[in-house]
Design a protein around this motif. Structure first.
Motif, short mmCIF file in Angstrom:
data_model
loop_
_atom_site.label_atom_id
_atom_site.label_comp_id
_atom_site.label_asym_id
_atom_site.label_seq_id
_atom_site.Cartn_x
_atom_site.Cartn_y
_atom_site.Cartn_z
N ILE A 92 -14.05 -1.74 -31.30
CA ILE A 92 -12.57 -1.53 -31.98
C ILE A 92 -12.59 -1.72 -33.33
CG2 ILE A 92 -11.03 -2.77 -32.06
CD1 ILE A 92 -12.14 -4.70 -30.39
N PRO A 93 -13.66 -1.13 -34.12
CA PRO A 93 -13.87 -1.41 -35.23
C PRO A 93 -13.88 0.81 -36.01
CG PRO A 93 -14.70 -2.58 -35.83
CD PRO A 93 -15.19 -2.71 -34.32
N ASN A 94 -14.71 1.02 -34.77
CA ASN A 94 -14.90 2.74 -35.01
C ASN A 94 -14.34 3.27 -34.34
OD1 ASN A 94 -17.98 1.88 -36.10
ND2 ASN A 94 -18.24 1.27 -34.35
N LEU A 95 -13.11 3.17 -33.52
CA LEU A 95 -12.06 3.69 -33.38
C LEU A 95 -12.59 5.34 -33.61
CD1 LEU A 95 -10.03 1.64 -30.95
CD2 LEU A 95 -11.36 3.34 -29.60
N ILE A 96 -11.40 4.73 -34.99
CA ILE A 96 -10.82 5.88 -35.30
C ILE A 96 -11.01 5.26 -37.38
CG2 ILE A 96 -8.41 5.04 -35.05
CD1 ILE A 96 -7.54 8.48 -35.27
N ASP A 97 -10.61 6.41 -38.39
CA ASP A 97 -10.01 5.58 -39.79
C ASP A 97 -8.75 4.88 -39.82
OD1 ASP A 97 -12.49 6.02 -40.91
OD2 ASP A 97 -12.43 8.00 -41.16
N ILE A 98 -8.77 3.56 -40.03
CA ILE A 98 -7.08 3.65 -40.15
C ILE A 98 -6.82 2.26 -41.77
CG2 ILE A 98 -5.47 1.51 -39.07
CD1 ILE A 98 -7.27 1.20 -36.61
N HIS A 99 -6.15 2.85 -42.21
CA HIS A 99 -4.97 2.86 -43.63
C HIS A 99 -4.04 1.40 -42.61
CE1 HIS A 99 -8.22 6.01 -44.95
NE2 HIS A 99 -7.33 6.71 -43.71
N TYR A 100 -3.63 0.61 -44.01
CA TYR A 100 -2.61 0.10 -44.06
C TYR A 100 -1.93 0.02 -44.96
CZ TYR A 100 -5.37 -2.26 -40.60
OH TYR A 100 -6.52 -1.87 -39.13
N VAL A 101 -0.32 0.29 -45.60
CA VAL A 101 0.39 -0.48 -46.05
C VAL A 101 2.07 -1.02 -45.84
CG1 VAL A 101 2.18 2.22 -45.78
CG2 VAL A 101 2.08 0.83 -47.89
N PHE A 148 -8.73 -4.85 -35.88
CA PHE A 148 -9.46 -3.21 -36.66
C PHE A 148 -11.18 -3.67 -37.08
CE2 PHE A 148 -5.38 -1.93 -34.01
CZ PHE A 148 -6.08 -1.66 -33.49
N ASP A 149 -10.39 -4.33 -37.60
CA ASP A 149 -12.28 -4.42 -38.56
C ASP A 149 -13.91 -5.14 -38.19
OD1 ASP A 149 -13.68 -4.73 -40.96
OD2 ASP A 149 -12.59 -6.40 -41.27
N ARG A 150 -14.67 -5.05 -38.55
CA ARG A 150 -15.43 -6.46 -37.92
C ARG A 150 -15.64 -7.25 -37.40
NH1 ARG A 150 -20.94 -2.88 -38.19
NH2 ARG A 150 -21.48 -5.07 -37.41
N ASN A 151 -16.23 -8.44 -36.87
CA ASN A 151 -16.54 -9.96 -36.62
C ASN A 151 -18.16 -9.98 -36.62
OD1 ASN A 151 -16.35 -12.02 -36.48
ND2 ASN A 151 -13.81 -12.39 -35.40
N LEU A 152 -18.23 -10.35 -37.96
CA LEU A 152 -20.12 -9.96 -37.62
C LEU A 152 -20.34 -11.80 -36.67
CD1 LEU A 152 -21.33 -9.11 -41.28
CD2 LEU A 152 -21.20 -7.94 -38.40
N GLU A 153 -19.42 -12.86 -37.06
CA GLU A 153 -19.61 -13.64 -36.28
C GLU A 153 -19.56 -14.31 -34.74
OE1 GLU A 153 -17.78 -14.07 -39.36
OE2 GLU A 153 -18.23 -14.39 -40.91
N LEU A 154 -18.78 -13.43 -34.36
CA LEU A 154 -17.86 -12.78 -33.68
C LEU A 154 -19.88 -12.23 -32.52
CD1 LEU A 154 -16.90 -13.57 -30.59
CD2 LEU A 154 -15.65 -11.65 -31.49
N GLU A 155 -19.83 -11.14 -33.81
CA GLU A 155 -20.74 -10.35 -32.93
C GLU A 155 -21.82 -11.12 -32.39
OE1 GLU A 155 -21.25 -6.93 -35.13
OE2 GLU A 155 -18.79 -6.47 -34.90
N MET A 156 -22.71 -11.99 -33.04
CA MET A 156 -23.97 -12.72 -33.57
C MET A 156 -24.08 -13.57 -32.23
SD MET A 156 -24.56 -13.01 -37.11
CE MET A 156 -25.57 -13.87 -36.78
N GLU A 157 -22.88 -14.85 -32.13
CA GLU A 157 -22.53 -14.88 -30.74
C GLU A 157 -22.44 -14.54 -29.78
OE1 GLU A 157 -22.11 -18.99 -30.15
OE2 GLU A 157 -22.51 -18.70 -31.21
N LEU A 158 -22.25 -13.09 -29.70
CA LEU A 158 -21.72 -12.95 -28.57
C LEU A 158 -23.62 -12.53 -27.58
CD1 LEU A 158 -18.62 -10.72 -28.54
CD2 LEU A 158 -18.97 -12.84 -27.30
N GLU A 159 -24.23 -11.54 -29.26
CA GLU A 159 -24.88 -11.31 -28.86
C GLU A 159 -26.70 -12.50 -28.24
OE1 GLU A 159 -28.87 -8.23 -31.16
OE2 GLU A 159 -27.14 -9.03 -31.58
N ARG A 160 -26.34 -13.50 -28.73
CA ARG A 160 -27.19 -14.74 -29.20
C ARG A 160 -27.14 -15.16 -27.44
NH1 ARG A 160 -26.08 -17.18 -33.29
NH2 ARG A 160 -24.50 -17.73 -33.25
N ASN A 161 -25.32 -15.09 -26.95
CA ASN A 161 -25.72 -16.06 -25.36
C ASN A 161 -25.42 -14.41 -24.49
OD1 ASN A 161 -24.95 -18.05 -26.37
ND2 ASN A 161 -22.40 -17.75 -27.45
N GLY A 162 -26.66 -13.58 -24.81
CA GLY A 162 -26.96 -12.36 -23.42
C GLY A 162 -25.13 -12.01 -23.32
#
Length: 288
Positions: free
Chosen positions: A92-101, A67-81
């Motif tokens: 996915i990270p923008n679905l809702i505010d998620i907290h953890y305990v 539920f967090d961002r994965n910048l490396e994956l995002e860059m790879e997907l963008e690079r490959n169109g």
């Protein structure tokens, strides 16, 4: 009062799915191409929930990573169109505010819910168990319960009727009918033997609960299995204030069970237009 917060317990060890869950949280096992937990989160979002607390445990970091961002994956997907996949990943990270305990010690569902006390505060809140998926594209299961709560301001437990042979697998409710789908809860019993079950009305992993539950969970003794049982706490709550049961509409899957997980995977795949025709053809060939 509006239900703005939801709690999703996800600290269990997932022993029924070993060895698959030795290093992978059971909540992250995929139904087709999406982790089980994401379906639960999306149900909460579609029901109007604004914040979620996920109760985790050791070796559950994959949940936070998902539920967090994965910048490396995002860059790879963008690079490959691969822009369609890029959008899915970025959403996915923008679905809702998620907290953890963390629940450091596995002392039961009631103990896990008590860990949410600070997050919830003095508000009614939703609980969604990750072992239960409910398919209803018109109105999510949780949304149905919230509707009942907003009319009654009483705690609401999502239920469905089960076969008498299955009652020992569920929390079972002794109820009095109010109308066609709403019942008043007199008492609850955790996994009774069939001959002692008060009914075949089973709790199905969706709740709206008033904050009074925390005062009960704080002092309740250990119950079945030496754990703090949410069912026991709800039993006490039902003697202090109205607790209702609502027979929700939707197809429910027990994905904590291997067969239930397989059924969910097949049926969700059959609802996917990209898979439906090929899967139907394969299943026909397999059966014949």
């Amino acid at each position: 009062m509006k239900v703005k917060k939801a709690v999703i317990p996800a600290a269990g060890l997932g022993t029924r799915f070993l060895p698959a869950t030795k290093a992978t949280p059971k909540e992250m096992l995929p139904i087709v191409d999406k982790p089980t937990l994401q379906y639960i989160v999306e149900e909460a979002v579609a029901s109007g929930v604004e914040e979620i607390l996920i109760i985790t445990g050791r070796q559950k970091t994959a949940i936070e990573e998902h539920f967090d961002r994965n910048l490396e994956l995002e860059m790879e997907l963008e690079r490959n169109g691969k822009l369609e996949l890029l959008k899915i990943v970025k959403d996915i990270p923008n679905l809702i505010d998620i907290h953890y305990v963390r629940q450091q010690v596995p002392l039961g569902l009631g103990h896990a819910i008590y860990r949410a006390k600070s997050f919830v505060g003095n508000e009614p809140f939703a609980v969604l168990l990750g072992d239960d998926l409910v398919y209803n594209p018109e109105k999510p299961c949780l949304s149905q319960l919230i509707e009942v709560f907003e009319k009654t301001e009483s705690s609401v437990v999502g239920v469905q009727k089960v076969d008498n042979s299955q009652v020992s697998s569920y929390g079972i409710i002794d109820t009095v009918d109010i109308d066609k789908k709403i019942m008043k809860v007199n008492s609850l019993v955790e996994k009774p033997i069939p001959s002692e079950a008060p009914s075949n009305v089973a709790v199905m992993g969706r709740y709206i609960i008033t904050p009074e539950i925390f005062n009960i969970l704080k002092t309740i003794p250990e119950g079945k299995g030496g754990e703090i049982q949410l069912t026991d706490a709800l039993n006490i709550l039902a003697k202090k204030e109205n607790v209702l049961a609502y027979e929700f509409e939707g197809k429910r899957y027990d994905v904590g069970d291997k067969l239930g997980f397989i059924k969910a995977t097949i049926e969700f795949a059959l609802r996917n237009p990209k898979l439906k025709d090929s899967l139907e053809e394969y299943l026909k060939e397999l059966i014949h």
